[in-house]
Design a protein around this motif. Sequence first.
Motif, mmCIF file in Angstrom:
data_model
loop_
_atom_site.group_PDB
_atom_site.id
_atom_site.type_symbol
_atom_site.label_atom_id
_atom_site.label_comp_id
_atom_site.label_asym_id
_atom_site.label_seq_id
_atom_site.Cartn_x
_atom_site.Cartn_y
_atom_site.Cartn_z
ATOM 1 N N ILE A 16 27.519 9.728 134.008
ATOM 2 C CA ILE A 16 28.557 9.038 133.250
ATOM 3 C C ILE A 16 29.727 8.628 134.143
ATOM 4 N N THR A 17 29.653 8.948 135.428
ATOM 5 C CA THR A 17 30.700 8.561 136.368
ATOM 6 C C THR A 17 30.073 8.108 137.677
ATOM 7 N N SER A 18 30.775 7.249 138.376
ATOM 8 C CA SER A 18 30.302 6.781 139.681
ATOM 9 C C SER A 18 31.060 7.458 140.813
ATOM 10 N N ALA A 19 31.717 8.570 140.519
ATOM 11 C CA ALA A 19 32.514 9.278 141.518
ATOM 12 C C ALA A 19 31.650 9.718 142.697
ATOM 13 N N GLY A 20 32.243 9.710 143.877
ATOM 14 C CA GLY A 20 31.547 10.191 145.056
ATOM 15 C C GLY A 20 31.442 11.698 145.056
ATOM 16 N N HIS A 21 30.713 12.226 146.030
ATOM 17 C CA HIS A 21 30.481 13.663 146.085
ATOM 18 C C HIS A 21 31.782 14.453 146.211
ATOM 19 N N LEU A 59 37.494 17.999 133.223
ATOM 20 C CA LEU A 59 36.481 17.740 134.240
ATOM 21 C C LEU A 59 36.103 16.262 134.258
ATOM 22 N N GLY A 60 35.834 15.705 133.079
ATOM 23 C CA GLY A 60 35.477 14.292 133.000
ATOM 24 C C GLY A 60 36.580 13.384 133.500
ATOM 25 N N ALA A 61 37.828 13.734 133.152
ATOM 26 C CA ALA A 61 38.971 12.923 133.588
ATOM 27 C C ALA A 61 39.117 12.972 135.103
ATOM 28 N N PHE A 62 38.996 14.157 135.694
ATOM 29 C CA PHE A 62 39.109 14.304 137.143
ATOM 30 C C PHE A 62 37.987 13.555 137.863
ATOM 31 N N ALA A 63 36.816 13.474 137.209
ATOM 32 C CA ALA A 63 35.669 12.798 137.825
ATOM 33 C C ALA A 63 35.695 11.287 137.594
ATOM 34 N N GLY A 64 36.678 10.810 136.815
ATOM 35 C CA GLY A 64 36.797 9.384 136.565
ATOM 36 C C GLY A 64 35.817 8.849 135.546
ATOM 37 N N ALA A 65 35.307 9.714 134.681
ATOM 38 C CA ALA A 65 34.347 9.287 133.664
ATOM 39 C C ALA A 65 35.078 8.761 132.428
ATOM 40 N N PRO A 66 34.525 7.762 131.731
ATOM 41 C CA PRO A 66 35.128 7.294 130.473
ATOM 42 C C PRO A 66 35.195 8.445 129.463
ATOM 43 N N LEU A 67 36.336 8.563 128.800
ATOM 44 C CA LEU A 67 36.556 9.706 127.919
ATOM 45 C C LEU A 67 35.557 9.750 126.774
ATOM 46 N N ASP A 68 35.157 8.568 126.260
ATOM 47 C CA ASP A 68 34.217 8.567 125.145
ATOM 48 C C ASP A 68 32.863 9.136 125.575
ATOM 49 N N SER A 75 27.701 14.364 134.512
ATOM 50 C CA SER A 75 28.590 13.812 135.527
ATOM 51 C C SER A 75 27.876 13.616 136.857
ATOM 52 N N GLY A 76 26.670 14.177 136.974
ATOM 53 C CA GLY A 76 25.881 13.990 138.184
ATOM 54 C C GLY A 76 25.979 15.122 139.180
ATOM 55 N N VAL A 77 26.479 16.293 138.739
ATOM 56 C CA VAL A 77 26.657 17.416 139.656
ATOM 57 C C VAL A 77 25.308 17.911 140.193
ATOM 58 N N GLY A 78 24.323 18.010 139.314
ATOM 59 C CA GLY A 78 23.007 18.473 139.751
ATOM 60 C C GLY A 78 22.402 17.552 140.798
#
Length: 465
Positions: free
Chosen positions: A17-22, A58-67, A345-348
Amino acid sequence: MTRLSVEMLAADTVEPITSAGHAQLGIAVLLGIAVIVLLITKFKLHAFLSLTIGSLALGAFAGAPLDKVITSFTAGLGSTVAGVGVLIALGAILGKMLADSGGADQIVDTILAKATPRSMPWTMVLIASVIGLPLFFEVGIVLLIPVVLMVAKRGNYSLMRIGIPALAGLSVMHGLVPPHPGPLVAIDAVDANLGVTLALGVLIAIPTVIIAGPLFAKYAARWVDVPAPDRMIPQRASEELEKRPGFGATLSTILLPVVLMLLKALVDIIVDDPENVVQRAFDVIGNPLVALLVSVIVGIFTLLRPAGFGKDRLSGLVEKGLAPIAGILLIVGAGGGFKQTLIDSGVGEMILEISKDWSIPALLLAWLIAVAIRLATGSATVATVSAAGLVAPLAADMSTTHAALLVLAIGAGSLFFSHVNDAGFWLVKEYFGLDVGQTIKTWSVMETIISVVAGALVLLLSLVI
């Protein structure tokens, strides 16, 4: 945890749900966990609210859309409650039946009469290991912990002295021994032999559960000296009961779901044909929900009738049995929601990509990858499945025994250091009436001991067989 069934893992492989880097994602994970710990320990906020806020943070820090963060959290909460909520509810009803009928008193009094203070931790680890062999962790918890709490209260035992061995027995069986879902998926992924894996799993489980159970419990009891929480202890049945159900009838009722689930596992191994009528029948009978429901129904005749309970008292008994678990269900569900937010968020995937460049022996690599995913996502099953998929090609040239050890290395790593993103962490915390720090000192350290000891034994066996 969350120790969910294999069928629930499909939701764990969606597009992030986010394109944040590692780097950003790693920082977001640390900050999200820090928010949860701070809210609970510093501001004394309820764990359900803390986990909810931590997931959004966590989602906000990762730059993911809140919805999308909200969707991930609610999906994880829903799947966790769907997976364990009904089991916890049925277990609570069965526990209330055991308590009000006098059956639990019969079990506790018999244990206290037969076991010495020195042998009690060993008695509890043996009982938990036997019960935990075919059971999901959550089912074992709801069946066993009320008995642990009653024994601690009546016998004036340290709660940690006998509680840690019981938890160790359940956890070791879950991570290392088929037919639990994690080991079964890993066996399939690396094409290992189920019988060899089962035999080696039991061989490794015995010393592991001794070290992490009765031996570690001595130290845990010194670090955390708490009484059994009164709100979670089934009260002693009224002395006005006509009579108490017998020890045999009570024990049979408790073990009935264990037997049904074990029979299902055996039929699955022997028949191994999903279309076979016998296997399909046992798939229904041995389903945890059905097994516990059958036990509750049987308990009406083996526990309540002998104690003189009529139909009019059954409804009230069920209502009283469900009341204490409302908070636990919400906390466990929120833990599952946080776990799903991490995964979506893509952690795995981040852990898997980073680990591809590690140049170390296959068994140690499998253990480390499972540890990293476990720490990041909180799910032992997700850690097992992800690590097994990554290291499966390495099993192609392995012997039968080493392929089985690869499965066990993954299972051992998947149990490492349960913390605030693990619904099992909150389940243990609430049942034992601990705070976050006390849960880490006992449950989290115990899980780490299991992981390290089992992993070391796997590596040792790989050198000699």
